[in-house]
Write an enzyme that holds these catalytic residues in place. Structure first.
Site, short mmCIF file in Angstrom:
data_model
loop_
_atom_site.label_atom_id
_atom_site.label_comp_id
_atom_site.label_asym_id
_atom_site.label_seq_id
_atom_site.Cartn_x
_atom_site.Cartn_y
_atom_site.Cartn_z
N THR A 45 -0.59 3.97 8.23
CA THR A 45 -0.82 4.06 9.68
C THR A 45 -2.17 4.72 9.93
OG1 THR A 45 1.55 4.27 10.09
CG2 THR A 45 0.10 5.08 11.82
N GLY A 46 -2.83 4.30 11.01
CA GLY A 46 -4.06 4.98 11.43
C GLY A 46 -5.19 3.99 11.65
N GLU A 67 5.55 7.45 6.29
CA GLU A 67 4.50 7.24 5.29
C GLU A 67 4.96 7.77 3.93
OE1 GLU A 67 0.58 7.43 8.20
OE2 GLU A 67 1.20 9.25 7.18
N THR A 72 -8.01 3.63 9.99
CA THR A 72 -8.53 2.99 8.78
C THR A 72 -7.56 1.89 8.33
OG1 THR A 72 -9.35 5.19 8.21
CG2 THR A 72 -9.58 3.49 6.54
N ALA A 107 -5.89 8.99 5.08
CA ALA A 107 -5.56 10.42 4.92
C ALA A 107 -6.44 11.23 5.85
CB ALA A 107 -5.78 10.86 3.48
N ASP A 108 -5.96 12.40 6.18
CA ASP A 108 -6.79 13.34 6.96
C ASP A 108 -7.67 14.16 6.04
OD1 ASP A 108 -5.69 12.63 9.56
OD2 ASP A 108 -3.83 13.44 8.74
N LYS A 118 -1.75 14.54 5.45
CA LYS A 118 -1.55 13.35 6.27
C LYS A 118 -0.68 13.69 7.48
CE LYS A 118 -0.49 9.52 4.44
NZ LYS A 118 -1.34 8.94 5.51
N GLY A 119 -0.72 12.80 8.46
CA GLY A 119 0.12 13.01 9.63
C GLY A 119 -0.65 13.16 10.92
C1 5RP Z 1 -1.16 8.95 10.15
C2 5RP Z 1 -1.98 9.36 8.98
C3 5RP Z 1 -3.31 8.72 8.83
O1 5RP Z 1 -3.36 8.07 7.60
C4 5RP Z 1 -4.38 9.78 8.90
O2 5RP Z 1 -4.22 10.50 10.12
C5 5RP Z 1 -5.78 9.16 8.85
O3 5RP Z 1 -5.99 8.39 9.98
P1 5RP Z 1 -7.36 7.65 10.27
O4 5RP Z 1 -7.48 6.52 9.31
O5 5RP Z 1 -7.22 7.20 11.71
O6 5RP Z 1 -8.47 8.66 10.11
O7 5RP Z 1 -1.61 10.17 8.17
O8 5RP Z 1 0.03 9.72 10.25
#
Ligand code: 5RP
Length: 228
Positions: free
Chosen positions: A32-33, A107, A35, A87-88, A98-99
Site C-alpha cells: 500500500t502507498g 501488510e 510507491t 516503507a517509511d 511501515k504504516g
Molecule cells: C502504508 C505503508 C507504506 O508502504 C509506507 O507508508 C510508504 O508509503 P509511500 O510509498 O507512500 O512513501 O507502510 O501503510
C-alpha cells in the site's frame, strides 16, 4: 552525470523495476502507498501473465481492480513467492518502519505469506537507525492511554492519528498511534516486545517480516540492495 529525478519519478522508476520480481503464472502480494501505486500501474502491463494479487488494503484493492487485476482473499492462498511494498524507513539489514498509510496490519499479514519481501522506496527512506519517522502502531482504541504511557517510559511521545478532526479508523476498525522520539537500535527485540503489549494489534516495525531485497530509487537510477 546523475539525472535529476523528482521523488514521484523515483517512485515510478522503482515501481517498474519491481516487475522483474513478479513470477509469471503466480499470485503476487501487493502493499500500500504512493510507491506501490506506481507498481500497480506498471503491473497492469502484466495483468494477463499473473494469476491475481493478494492486497494489503482497501485502497490497493480498488486500484488493482481498476486496472483489471483479480484480487484474491489472503485465505485463498497457502503462500506467495513475492510481496512488493514500500516503507517509511529501511535500515541496512532490511528491517523497516511501515504504516504511514495505516495499512500495517494487513501488510504484515500478506508479507508473512510471502517467501520474499521486495521493498520499493526512494533513497530518502534508507536510514542507519529506525525511529526518525514516527512509529505507527495499530491499537485497540480502549488501550490508547495506557499504551501512550508505555511508550513514554521508553522515551517516546505517542499521539492518536487524526483524520478530519477525529481518530483515523483503519480498514480493520482500529486506531493508529504514531510514536515519535524512539531510536530503534534492536528492531527484532523491539518488535517482539511491543507486539506483546495488551491492546497492540500490530507494531509498525517489520523485523520478523523484513525485506530480502530493496529497490532504491537514487539520482543515478535503481540501486538494488540484498539483505539475505
Ligand atoms: C502504508 C505503508 C507504506 O508502504 C509506507 O507508508 C510508504 O508509503 P509511500 O510509498 O507512500 O512513501 O507502510 O501503510
Amino acid at each position: 552525470m546523475p539525472q535529476r529525478w523528482t521523488q514521484d519519478e523515483l517512485k515510478a522508476l522503482v515501481g517498474r523495476a519491481a516487475l522483474r520480481y513478479v513470477v509469471p503464472g503466480e499470485i503476487v502480494g501487493v502493499g500500500t502507498g504512493s510507491t506501490v501505486n506506481k507498481f500497480i500501474d506498471a503491473l497492469a502491463s502484466m495483468k494477463d501473465q499473473i494469476a491475481g494479487a493478494v492486497s494489503s488494503s482497501e485502497a490497493s484493492t480498488e486500484r488493482l481492480r481498476a486496472v483489471g487485476i483479480t484480487v484474491l482473499d489472503a485465505n485463498a492462498v497457502d503462500r506467495l513467492s513475492v510481496y512488493i511494498d514500500g516503507a517509511d524507513e529501511i535500515d541496512g539489514q532490511g528491517c523497516m518502519v511501515k504504516g504511514g498509510g495505516a495499512a500495517l496490519t494487513r501488510e504484515k499479514i500478506v508479507a508473512a505469506l510471502a517467501d520474499r519481501f521486495v521493498c520499493i522506496a526512494d533513497e530518502s527512506k534508507l536510514v542507519a537507525t529506525l525511529g526518525a519517522f514516527p512509529l505507527p502502531v495499530e491499537i485497540i482504541p480502549m488501550a490508547a492511554r495506557r499504551l501512550g504511557a508505555q511508550f513514554a517510559s521508553l522515551g517516546g511521545q505517542a499521539g492518536v492519528r487524526q483524520h478530519a478532526g477525529a481518530p483515523l479508523v483503519t480498514d480493520n476498525g482500529q486506531w493508529i498511534l504514531d510514536v515519535s522520539g524512539l531510536k530503534i537500535t534492536q528492531p527484532l527485540a523491539f518488535e517482539t516486545m511491543v507486539s506483546q503489549w495488551p491492546g497492540v494489534v500490530t507494531a509498525g516495525v517489520f523485523a520478523h517480516q523484513r525485506a530480502q531485497v530493496c529497490l532504491l530509487g537514487t539520482a543515478s537510477g535503481v540501486r538494488e540492495l540484498h539483505f539475505d
